[in-house]
Each structure stands twice: as structure tokens, then as C-alpha cells.
Design a protein around this motif. Sequence first.
Motif, PDB file in Angstrom:
ATOM      1  N   ARG A 103       3.945  -7.173  -6.700  1.00  0.00           N
ATOM      2  CA  ARG A 103       4.315  -5.818  -7.092  1.00  0.00           C
ATOM      3  C   ARG A 103       4.479  -5.720  -8.607  1.00  0.00           C
ATOM      4  N   PHE A 104       5.055  -6.767  -9.212  1.00  0.00           N
ATOM      5  CA  PHE A 104       5.239  -6.797 -10.659  1.00  0.00           C
ATOM      6  C   PHE A 104       3.883  -6.755 -11.359  1.00  0.00           C
ATOM      7  N   VAL A 105       2.944  -7.573 -10.908  1.00  0.00           N
ATOM      8  CA  VAL A 105       1.609  -7.624 -11.527  1.00  0.00           C
ATOM      9  C   VAL A 105       0.918  -6.270 -11.426  1.00  0.00           C
ATOM     10  N   LEU A 106       0.923  -5.683 -10.242  1.00  0.00           N
ATOM     11  CA  LEU A 106       0.246  -4.411 -10.028  1.00  0.00           C
ATOM     12  C   LEU A 106       0.907  -3.284 -10.822  1.00  0.00           C
ATOM     13  N   PRO A 111      13.158  -7.287 -10.189  1.00  0.00           N
ATOM     14  CA  PRO A 111      11.899  -6.933  -9.540  1.00  0.00           C
ATOM     15  C   PRO A 111      11.706  -5.426  -9.548  1.00  0.00           C
ATOM     16  N   PRO A 112      10.466  -4.953  -9.732  1.00  0.00           N
ATOM     17  CA  PRO A 112      10.224  -3.504  -9.784  1.00  0.00           C
ATOM     18  C   PRO A 112      10.508  -2.839  -8.449  1.00  0.00           C
ATOM     19  N   ASP A 120       6.965 -13.638  -3.054  1.00  0.00           N
ATOM     20  CA  ASP A 120       5.553 -13.469  -3.419  1.00  0.00           C
ATOM     21  C   ASP A 120       5.180 -11.991  -3.500  1.00  0.00           C
ATOM     22  N   VAL A 121       5.690 -11.194  -2.559  1.00  0.00           N
ATOM     23  CA  VAL A 121       5.388  -9.768  -2.532  1.00  0.00           C
ATOM     24  C   VAL A 121       5.909  -9.087  -3.798  1.00  0.00           C
ATOM     25  N   GLU A 122       7.134  -9.432  -4.203  1.00  0.00           N
ATOM     26  CA  GLU A 122       7.692  -8.815  -5.410  1.00  0.00           C
ATOM     27  C   GLU A 122       6.955  -9.279  -6.662  1.00  0.00           C
ATOM     28  N   ARG A 181       0.804  -1.219   0.000  1.00  0.00           N
ATOM     29  CA  ARG A 181       0.000   0.000   0.000  1.00  0.00           C
ATOM     30  C   ARG A 181       0.840   1.273   0.000  1.00  0.00           C
ATOM     31  N   ILE A 182       2.136   1.158   0.256  1.00  0.00           N
ATOM     32  CA  ILE A 182       3.012   2.318   0.127  1.00  0.00           C
ATOM     33  C   ILE A 182       2.962   2.827  -1.313  1.00  0.00           C
TER      34      ILE A 182
END
Length: 253
Positions: free
Chosen positions: A85-88, A117-118, A80-82, A44-45
Motif C-alpha cells: 500500500r505504501f509503494v502504490l 502505514p498509509p 506485506d499488504v501495508e 483494490r478498494i
Amino acid sequence: MTRPERAVSAAAEEEPAAVAAEPWPRGLSRRATMRISDVLAALRIEFPAVTTSKLRFLEEQGLVDPVRTASGYRQYSPADVERLRFVLTQQRDRYMPLKVIGERLAALDAGQDDEAPPRARLATRDGVAPASDRLTAERLAQESGVPVELVTELVAQGVLRPGARGVFDPWAREVVSVAASLSDHGIDPRHLRTFRAAADRQADLVEQVVAPWRGQRSVSSRARAGTLAAEVGELCARMHTALVRSAVHDLAP
């Protein structure tokens, strides 16, 4: 070939398969210790609008695969978080459909391509672009470098529609910027009402497409409706741009 040489050769042949077997992104921890609330706090940042239902929907689409505990709770890893982040990021910055994003991730997973990773960056509440908390007419004019009278006239002509307490959405910046450039060519805000009317008609088409999903009560259906609206809306925008370019193609010598 000696036994050591055969061992080295076999290891060299197995190494690519081992690398390809690890899903993208590689080199990040896959220890699943993060709860869904932890993932939301991390994302959410940059994507303030992301929700639990959105993450569950992306899981249903096979874009991320969190671990399930014995009691059924989801747990995520830093990798998983990265991946999320890539998808979003692809959705926000490139308006890329989930099907295409899935194909891109499949290529990354298979080792056919690679990408870092973004990096996270701050964004507005809807995760579109940097913006102030209250984008009033005065602030919009100041940030766009135009007289406030131009913003006022765009509102009067119905081109811009402020929300509650006179606050505009982040896309108002682009509208004001383009309107200012068009005014340099003698195209005034009153001429832009046709653009507003066309946009409203296209929005009606998008609403018809997503209506079956919006009418369902499940959180994943509502998340799918939001994703589908963004994808179809971008396709409508691309169609409009292509038609305008085609119409003016023969005007240039």
C-alpha cells in the motif's frame, strides 16, 4: 558493574538492533496466510487497477518479499499488504520512481526513519482520484462548477477527448478547472490547442521509452511498462512546468 547491571546494559545495547532488524512496517503481523487474491481484494478498494502482474513486478524489484509455499505459491502477511500500500500510494500521490521508493523503504527498514502505514481511501478505477463511475460532460461541468458549454467547447477544440459513450477520464476535471481559470484571463479553449498538441508529442516520447517493454509477452514486462510510463510522463510534465515558469520569470517586475 554487577552481573544484573551488565545484563541490563547489554539488553539496552541490543534493543535498537532488534528493532532495526524488523522490516518496516513494525508492529504488524508477519504471519503469511494471505493468498495473492486476498491481497488484491484488500488493495483494490483503494487501487482498483492493481493486478497480479503488478504485485509480481514489485516483488521482482525487491519492494516486497512474500513467502513461497512448498508448491511455489506466494503467501503474504498483513505487514506485506501495508508495504505494498505504501509503494502504490507513493506512486499515485507523489509520482515517485520505484528506485526512490526502494531507497525510502530501505531507510525505514534500517530504522533511520519511521512512518505510519498509509490509511486506505477510495479511488477511481485507475487509482488516481475520487470520481463518479460515468464522468459525462454534464457531470463534469456540474462537479467542476462550470457551464456545460465550456466542456463542449473544450471537446470541439480537441483539448478534451471523451472515451467510449462520451465518458471522460478523471484528469478531465483538472483540465476543465484550469481552463475555467484561464478563461477569466481571456484565454479561450481555442488557445489551449497548443497545450493538447504539446501533450500528445510528449506522450509519443513516453510511448517510445516503454515500447520495448510493451512488446514483451510476460506479465511483469507489461507491469513495468505501466510503471515506467507513469514515471516518465510525470518527468515530462515537470519539465514542461519548469520551462513555462522559466519563460515567464522575467515578465514580472
